[in-house]
Design an enzyme around this catalytic site. Structure first.
Site, mmCIF file in Angstrom:
data_model
loop_
_atom_site.group_PDB
_atom_site.id
_atom_site.type_symbol
_atom_site.label_atom_id
_atom_site.label_comp_id
_atom_site.label_asym_id
_atom_site.label_seq_id
_atom_site.Cartn_x
_atom_site.Cartn_y
_atom_site.Cartn_z
ATOM 1 C CD GLN A 27 -2.984 -1.088 2.256
ATOM 2 O OE1 GLN A 27 -2.728 -1.686 3.289
ATOM 3 N NE2 GLN A 27 -4.114 -0.409 2.099
ATOM 4 C CG HIS A 47 1.062 -4.346 -13.377
ATOM 5 N ND1 HIS A 47 2.322 -4.717 -12.979
ATOM 6 C CD2 HIS A 47 0.891 -3.089 -12.896
ATOM 7 C CE1 HIS A 47 2.880 -3.731 -12.284
ATOM 8 N NE2 HIS A 47 2.029 -2.733 -12.228
ATOM 9 C CG ASP A 60 3.135 0.150 -10.945
ATOM 10 O OD1 ASP A 60 2.816 -0.916 -10.360
ATOM 11 O OD2 ASP A 60 3.011 0.321 -12.172
ATOM 12 N NE ARG A 85 -0.527 -4.700 12.066
ATOM 13 C CZ ARG A 85 -1.389 -4.660 11.045
ATOM 14 N NH1 ARG A 85 -1.806 -3.512 10.542
ATOM 15 N NH2 ARG A 85 -1.836 -5.779 10.519
ATOM 16 C CD GLU A 175 -7.877 -7.236 7.736
ATOM 17 O OE1 GLU A 175 -8.170 -7.241 6.535
ATOM 18 O OE2 GLU A 175 -8.178 -6.311 8.502
HETATM 19 C C1 GBH Z 1 -7.956 -3.628 6.417
HETATM 20 O O1 GBH Z 1 -8.894 -4.622 6.143
HETATM 21 C C2 GBH Z 1 -6.635 -3.933 5.742
HETATM 22 O O2 GBH Z 1 -5.812 -4.703 6.602
HETATM 23 C C3 GBH Z 1 -5.895 -2.709 5.294
HETATM 24 O O3 GBH Z 1 -4.852 -3.076 4.436
HETATM 25 C C4 GBH Z 1 -6.839 -1.750 4.623
HETATM 26 O O4 GBH Z 1 -6.199 -0.612 4.110
HETATM 27 C C5 GBH Z 1 -7.874 -1.356 5.645
HETATM 28 O O5 GBH Z 1 -8.586 -2.479 6.049
HETATM 29 C C6 GBH Z 1 -8.923 -0.380 5.126
HETATM 30 O O6 GBH Z 1 -9.752 -1.000 4.184
HETATM 31 O O7 GBH Z 1 -15.035 -3.385 -0.878
HETATM 32 O O8 GBH Z 1 -17.239 -3.743 0.052
HETATM 33 O O9 GBH Z 1 -16.002 -5.596 -0.878
HETATM 34 C C7 GBH Z 1 -10.171 -4.446 6.764
HETATM 35 C C8 GBH Z 1 -11.163 -5.497 6.274
HETATM 36 C C9 GBH Z 1 -11.924 -6.374 4.201
HETATM 37 C C10 GBH Z 1 -12.690 -4.268 4.921
HETATM 38 C C11 GBH Z 1 -12.341 -6.040 2.785
HETATM 39 C C12 GBH Z 1 -13.126 -3.941 3.512
HETATM 40 C C13 GBH Z 1 -13.851 -4.812 1.409
HETATM 41 C C14 GBH Z 1 -15.319 -4.618 1.403
HETATM 42 N N1 GBH Z 1 -11.565 -5.178 4.913
HETATM 43 N N2 GBH Z 1 -13.463 -5.143 2.790
HETATM 44 S S1 GBH Z 1 -15.939 -4.318 -0.196
#
Ligand code: GBH
Length: 482
Positions: A27, A47, A60, A85, A175
């Protein structure tokens, strides 16, 4: 409950409590193909064309943290946290995923970052894997191939060897639910596999073994010298019964929590998948005419190996959902097996993410559920945060409201309810590549130019006060003087 849901309390966290801020490698780092780094599944996914990412963006360059780690360390310091972290890009250290080829430039990068943090008296906390699997390991099947258990163990050992003299807190996976359900079931995250019926279970099974392998390697080869801790980060919202007086909704809420948090916590604490998950997937598999369950089992060796494989558990928590039994069965697989339907109360405020509505009291509830279900294990909140759409720039008052409510409920969980939470890490240090949403959702306390938002002042004050100190009022002084 001793407090109304939204009552604010003053008070401080115990003196052992630690504050942090988080990011992850894909990220923020960028430099996706520089200095010997190999390709990973998120490089590959972003990509592909047409792009599976909302704004067709990639990581990227992202926040260019590969080049800006010194600025990052300064930024972390400026919030006044105890720890940072971050995660390690596996393919930056092992371009092919395996130990045969170690990329020294990758080792150097993380050494530099760790040393910058220590220079600022910030402790490094490492997530070993935050979703960016080396592509060559995906090419042999990814997390359904059990060879990855040993490859992950090798990767972890290399990290302990190189960084363990200075890093005392490790989390194996971030996760795994997201990897396995969104990556191998829904296919909306890398590696984009859409096989909901069995593949998420296989993926979870391999990851739990790989987690335990990395835990045992530390325990057997490093712990007596390095004296650190290893855990795993599990994500869960709070899953509230739609109608708290309806027994079917109460059962559905418990089922949903077991399929989400329990899938990972129950094996590492009790050595087995949650009973309700075992029962439902076994029964349904039989009804489908299968000779074996879609949910694999651990044999005696792996049961003993996985059970107890944690010093601490990480919790990522963002929002809450209302749960009721599903109105129809979508068929074999992750969703059909749990028979639940989730929704959010439209009266809960909106944020930059459709799935995230602030429900501060839900945080206290999930912490209490974990305490009661797993005998109050030591926890660190490894992620909690709020997103804005790109139209909100530096005046992020919604984020301040969110952190105030959530951290206050954390305080109640710790000092009123006795939940064994040892630390808290906000998400995220700065706006970054938000996976399938690209740069359209922003979780940062800083923007990508690293300019602080208003919320930095607020959090800094909470961290410095170790909670919420009651403002000094004239009569406080008087009573002290008397
Ligand atoms: C975290 O996941 C991640 O560890 C982190 O990298 C991320 O930046 C942060 O959340 C914020 O999102 O798009 O409606 O399908 C949290 C759990 C699982 C929550 C995936 C969002 C997508 C829902 N995430 N979920 S959707």
């Amino acid at each position: 409950e001793s407090f109304a849901k939204d009552d604010f309390i003053y008070g401080q966290f115990p003196s052992y409590f630690r504050w942090g801020i988080g990011t992850s490698s894909y990220q923020i780092e960028g430099a996706w193909n520089l200095d010997g780094k190999g390709e990973n599944v998120w490089d590959n996914f972003t990509h592909t064309s047409p792009s599976p990412i909302k704004d067709s963006s990639t990581g990227d360059i992202a926040c260019d943290s590969y080049h800006k780690y010194e600025e990052d360390a300064k930024l972390v310091k400026s919030i006044g946290v105890d720890f940072y972290r971050f995660s390690i890009s596996w393919s930056r250290i092992l371009p092919l995923g395996t130990k045969e080829k170690v990329n020294q430039a990758g080792i150097d990068y993380y050494n530099n970052l760790i040393n910058s943090l220590l220079h600022h008296e910030v402790s490094p906390v490492i997530s070993i894997h935050h979703w960016d699997l080396p592509q060559p390991l995906q090419d042999i099947g990814g997390w359904v191939n059990e060879d990855l258990i040993e490859h992950f163990g090798d990767f972890a050992r290399i990290l302990y060897q190189n960084f363990g003299d200075r890093v005392k807190q490790w989390f194996t996976f971030n996760e795994a639910w997201v990897i396995c359900v969104m990556g191998y079931g829904d296919g909306i995250f890398a590696p984009g596999i859409k096989e909901i019926s069995e593949t998420p279970y296989k993926c979870i099974h391999t990851i739990l073994k790989a987690h335990a392998r990395a835990y045992r390697i530390y325990d057997e080869e490093f712990k007596s010298q390095q004296k650190g801790q290893v855990g795993i980060t599990i994500d869960s919202g709070w899953l509230e019964p739609s109608d708290p007086n309806n027994p079917e909704d109460i059962e559905a809420s418990e089922r949903a929590l077991q399929f989400k948090f329990g899938m990972f916590a129950s094996p590492i604490v009790f050595g087995k998948y949650p009973d309700i998950v075992r029962k439902r997937v076994d029964e349904r598999s039989k009804q489908e005419g299968r000779s074996t369950s879609r949910l694999p089992s651990f044999d005696k060796y792996w049961t003993d190996y996985i059970k107890g494989s944690y010093d601490i558990i990480g919790l990522n928590h963002y929002s809450s959902y209302l749960v009721t039994p599903a109105s129809s069965d979508p068929g074999p697989g992750w969703y059909g097996d749990q028979d639940t339907a989730t929704s959010q109360d439209p009266s809960w405020p909106e944020t930059g993410s459709t799935w995230l509505r602030p429900v501060p009291w839900g945080f206290r509830k999930v912490l209490n559920w974990i305490k009661n279900t797993y005998n109050n294990p030591p926890l660190i909140v490894t992620e909690n945060g709020y997103s804005d759409l790109p139209n909100v720039v530096l005046n992020d008052y919604g984020r301040i409201e969110y952190y105030k409510g959530y951290i206050n409920n954390l305080l109640k969980a710790v000092i009123v309810d006795g939940c064994n939470v040892r630390g808290y890490s906000a998400w995220s240090l700065m706006d970054n590549f938000e996976w399938a949403s690209g740069y359209t959702e922003r979780f940062g306390l800083h923007n990508r130019e690293r300019i602080p938002k208003e919320s930095v002042k607020f959090l800094k004050n909470v961290f410095r006060s170790n909670g919420f100190r009651r403002p000094n009022l004239p009569w406080d002084r008087q009573s002290k003087e008397q």
